[in-house]
Design an enzyme around this catalytic site. Sequence first.
Site, PDB file in Angstrom:
ATOM      1  N   LYS A  28      90.564  65.264 -31.307  1.00 11.82           N
ATOM      2  CA  LYS A  28      90.270  65.687 -32.685  1.00 11.82           C
ATOM      3  C   LYS A  28      90.553  64.484 -33.578  1.00 11.82           C
ATOM      4  CE  LYS A  28      89.951  68.493 -36.367  1.00 11.82           C
ATOM      5  NZ  LYS A  28      90.897  69.615 -36.525  1.00 11.82           N
ATOM      6  N   VAL A  29      89.541  64.025 -34.292  1.00 12.27           N
ATOM      7  CA  VAL A  29      89.676  62.840 -35.139  1.00 12.27           C
ATOM      8  C   VAL A  29      89.076  63.110 -36.511  1.00 12.27           C
ATOM      9  CG1 VAL A  29      89.592  61.240 -33.166  1.00 12.27           C
ATOM     10  CG2 VAL A  29      87.466  61.857 -34.352  1.00 12.27           C
ATOM     11  N   SER A  30      89.278  62.165 -37.413  1.00 17.07           N
ATOM     12  CA  SER A  30      88.619  62.220 -38.714  1.00 17.07           C
ATOM     13  C   SER A  30      87.148  61.838 -38.560  1.00 17.07           C
ATOM     14  CB  SER A  30      89.281  61.228 -39.674  1.00 17.07           C
ATOM     15  OG  SER A  30      90.639  61.504 -39.867  1.00 17.07           O
ATOM     16  N   THR A  87      89.224  60.936 -43.187  1.00 11.70           N
ATOM     17  CA  THR A  87      88.134  61.371 -44.063  1.00 11.70           C
ATOM     18  C   THR A  87      88.640  61.536 -45.486  1.00 11.70           C
ATOM     19  OG1 THR A  87      87.224  62.572 -42.171  1.00 11.70           O
ATOM     20  CG2 THR A  87      86.291  63.064 -44.334  1.00 11.70           C
ATOM     21  N   ALA A  88      89.873  62.008 -45.631  1.00 14.62           N
ATOM     22  CA  ALA A  88      90.439  62.173 -46.965  1.00 14.62           C
ATOM     23  C   ALA A  88      90.431  60.845 -47.723  1.00 14.62           C
ATOM     24  CB  ALA A  88      91.869  62.713 -46.866  1.00 14.62           C
ATOM     25  N   HIS A 130      95.193  69.656 -45.695  1.00 16.16           N
ATOM     26  CA  HIS A 130      95.679  70.826 -44.976  1.00 16.16           C
ATOM     27  C   HIS A 130      96.480  71.777 -45.869  1.00 16.16           C
ATOM     28  CE1 HIS A 130      93.905  69.050 -41.561  1.00 16.16           C
ATOM     29  NE2 HIS A 130      94.899  68.258 -41.209  1.00 16.16           N
TER      30      HIS A 130
END
Length: 298
Positions: free
Chosen positions: A73-75, A125-126, A169
Amino acid sequence: MTTGITHPADPAPTGSTGPVPLRIAYSPCPNDTFVFDAWAHDRLPDAPALDVTFADIDITNGMAERGESDVLKVSYAVLPWVLDEYALLPCGGALGRGCGPLVLTREPGTDLAGRTVAVPSERSTAYLLFRLWAAEQVPGGVGEVVVMPFDRIMPAVRDGEVDAGLVIHEARFTYRNYGLHAAVDLGEHWEATTGLPIPLGAIIAKRALGGAVLRRLAESARASVRAAWDDPSASRDYVLAHAQEMDPAVADQHIGLYVNEFTADLGDEGYAAVRALLTRAAAEGLVPPLGPDALAFP
């Protein structure tokens, strides 16, 4: 939330001759443990066995760049650097509406020009959404950018260590507990300017596994999502065991926000959102450009 790597899976029995489990790394956040619970606990009869590693997103992004796991699980922001080795799975990730990162400050109306901003990862991504926003909205740019574990960001803003913090989150639900203010909702800005959902976290798998295995992985991820929806109580212990003192009600909000129809299948709109993000970022020189078939699934 943990910032290191742990291996919670039970060891294989001595003398076991079963297939070698696939190495997978995802975060201990409620959305990931909810999504992967059925698969990680062998409740999907046709799914390959998993050797699970928990790691926060900054660590899994680095693992992907070094090719250190079979599935991660990655950005979405890290994809341009890893898609030669990894394929994007069309399910299992986090993408949606009303779920974007926030920029927090101690005082409302704080001008961010020249200010120190804490971010959870330079490849997140943020942070990519923040850079796209700041390029338009902060003449002269922000000041120093400090990378720190995301669970430290709100205390750092509250205590004056930094002027602003980029959070993700469950911080959407808890930042007021720190006396902080949402200066910018980057997801809201993204949706207003593109009309598309917000791409946050992706599931990727090594292309070397081959098309048949990749398709089986996608089917397993989708089946695990559906199993979680069919019986939410089954994942409860797994979710709360790794949520680390998170209020159960906040964990439920977290899951409700980040696990949605795009988790089951990106679909045309999901893929359009990912392409839009990475195309805009490449045009600004923030990421390498994608090839025409980079997001195609075998």
